[in-house]
Design an enzyme around this catalytic site. Structure first.
Site, PDB file in Angstrom:
ATOM      1  N   ASP A  91      47.388 -21.126 -70.690  1.00  0.00           N
ATOM      2  CA  ASP A  91      46.914 -22.556 -69.410  1.00  0.00           C
ATOM      3  C   ASP A  91      47.745 -23.234 -68.568  1.00  0.00           C
ATOM      4  OD1 ASP A  91      43.773 -22.159 -70.224  1.00  0.00           O
ATOM      5  OD2 ASP A  91      43.601 -24.169 -70.965  1.00  0.00           O
ATOM      6  N   HIS A  95      48.775 -21.664 -73.617  1.00  0.00           N
ATOM      7  CA  HIS A  95      49.699 -22.660 -72.654  1.00  0.00           C
ATOM      8  C   HIS A  95      51.246 -21.997 -72.214  1.00  0.00           C
ATOM      9  CE1 HIS A  95      47.520 -25.577 -74.159  1.00  0.00           C
ATOM     10  NE2 HIS A  95      47.153 -26.234 -72.709  1.00  0.00           N
TER      11      HIS A  95
HETATM   12 NI    NI Z   1      45.370 -27.729 -69.524  1.00  0.00          NI
END
Ligand code: NI
Length: 473
Positions: A286, A426
């Site tokens: 992400d 991430h």
């Molecule tokens: Ni996010």
């Protein structure tokens, strides 16, 4: 004569541009009790400008942390971001804004502060809007803005502290007019940005020497020239483009009309995977694309693994070539909204705009189809399910944003992964990229097949929540 115009926050999505070699520095706290997203553009050859933007962002974050308390049913939230609003000749203009959502604030709970910064790369100068005006003319010009606003019944908010001026928000446009955006607090949830326009005839006599130089360059309408080639270490290699790159207008860089959609790679076509039979797992990343994403793509493609990237529209404007490469490598690209706002706090129309602008930009940039979304923080409510998107969450949380350790990230993933899992990581954290080769090797040795989320889920329905291949609500 002064003109007033009102606009809503939709204007935040327009008039953005980018320049060759531009990157974005981001700091995201995924602490849902007081989330902050802080970013600013970094423009090659504009070290002084970058220093000003970073200092302003730091101040805004420090003020937010000093003024708010974490937690509560509606935790305070800060978004600091900057956009290039103009790039002409040797001049770059950036608007920074800091938006605070805090239920403890009267009215809509939203406060917004913004400032416009100017850099002249040829002279290595940078300043905010007020410096465009001569000292002697500043007070009078501020009064002109205040009077115009007052005449229309608008109360001008206090400038952001001592030494700052309402003119710090001055946007000098190519006609020589100056547009000052006033951040007006209203009782309606829709905040308003009211603009006062000072006409060129009134502006010109008030300009400083620096202001006159910048005005002449902006009025020239010349293509953006980029940094001086002999600027030294401040100029990054990526920016040292030849005459061809220099002649490219910013608009040409963000409008990828000339970019053909990537041909679907052979690997992506090969064999459809049956995750009802095989032990499938989907790695998801992400908040990118970012400076670490290219390295992650090298790792994934070397191991012939397809992952899924939930990207932010705002970051796609800064790294279009990275998103193009994700698509070319057969990665799946999902929608993580434009600004990474908590969707529970947005009106439905605002959520739709966050998703729509991001989808359109990714599809135009990469040719990839964007059919899945993941709400920022994984935070959703009943309205999130009405937006027309399948909502992809996760059942394995690496907590990489919190531990920032490749070892801990790897342990968390490997101790909780099951067949059909969706793993949250991430790609803005180097430690998560560092963890990826080990995670892939361990999963493969345990007999897992690494797939994209579309491969894992197959047919999806809008409004459904997908925590894993079989945990669907
Ligand atoms: Ni996010």
């Amino acid at each position: 004569m002064v003109a007033l115009a009102a606009d809503d926050e939709a204007s935040a999505f327009t008039a953005e541009t980018t320049v060759p070699g531009m990157t974005v520095t981001r700091r995201v706290s995924v602490d849902v009790s007081r989330p902050t997203q802080v970013s600013w553009p970094v423009i090659p050859g504009a070290a002084r400008l970058t220093a000003l933007l970073e200092a302003w962002a730091d101040d805004a974050e420090a003020a937010f942390l000093a003024r708010t308390a974490p937690g509560g049913s509606q935790p305070p939230e800060l978004t600091v971001s900057g956009s290039v609003i103009r790039a002409v000749g040797s001049v770059v203009v950036v608007r920074m804004s800091a938006v605070v959502e805090d239920a403890a604030v009267a009215g809509s709970g939203t406060t917004r502060v913004s400032r416009v910064f100017y850099a002249d790369l040829d002279r290595n100068e940078a300043c905010s809007g007020a410096s465009l005006f001569a000292e002697a003319a500043r007070t009078q010009t501020e009064q002109a803005v205040n009077l115009a606003a007052a005449a229309s019944g608008v109360t001008v908010p206090e400038a952001g502290g001592p030494g700052t001026s309402i003119l710090d928000n001055a946007d000098l446009v190519p006609t020589g007019d100056v547009v000052v955006a006033l951040d007006v607090q209203t009782s309606s949830p829709q905040r308003r940005v009211v603009s006062v326009t000072l006409p060129a005839l009134q502006v010109r006599p008030a300009l400083s020497d620096l202001g006159r130089r910048i005005e002449a360059i902006i009025a020239s309408g010349r293509p953006y020239a980029g940094p001086l080639p002999d600027r030294g270490p401040a100029a990054t290699p990526a920016a040292a483009g030849g005459p061809e790159a220099a002649a490219m207008t910013p608009a040409a860089l963000v409008s990828p009309a000339a970019t053909a959609a990537p041909s679907s790679s052979v690997a992506a076509m090969a064999h459809p995977v049956d995750c009802a039979v095989l032990k499938c797992v989907a790695l998801t990343y992400d908040d990118g694309p970012g400076p670490e994403t290219g390295r992650l793509l090298d790792i994934l493609s070397a191991s012939q693994v397809k992952a899924t990237f939930f990207v932010l529209g705002r970051s796609v404007t800064a790294y279009p070539e990275v998103v193009r490469r994700e698509a070319e490598l057969g990665m799946a690209i999902g929608n993580h909204t434009w600004n990474h706002r908590d969707m529970r706090r947005l009106a439905v129309e605002a959520s739709l705009q966050e998703l729509g602008t991001t989808r359109d930009l990714v599809e135009r940039t990469s040719g990839a189809k964007v059919t899945l979304m993941r709400p920022p923080y994984g935070a959703f409510d009943a309205r999130t399910r009405t937006l027309g998107w399948p909502v992809v969450l996760w059942d394995v949380d690496s907590e990489d944003w919190r531990n920032r350790s490749a070892t801990v990230t790897t342990q968390r993933v490997l101790s909780t992964v099951r067949p059909g899992s969706i793993v949250l990581m991430h790609d803005i954290h180097g430690s998560s990229v560092d963890a990826t080769p080990g995670i892939i090797a361990a999963l493969k040795s345990r007999g897992f097949v690494l797939v994209t989320v579309p491969e894992l889920l197959g047919q999806t329905s809008s409004g459904a929540l997908y925590f894993s291949r079989t945990n669907i609500r």
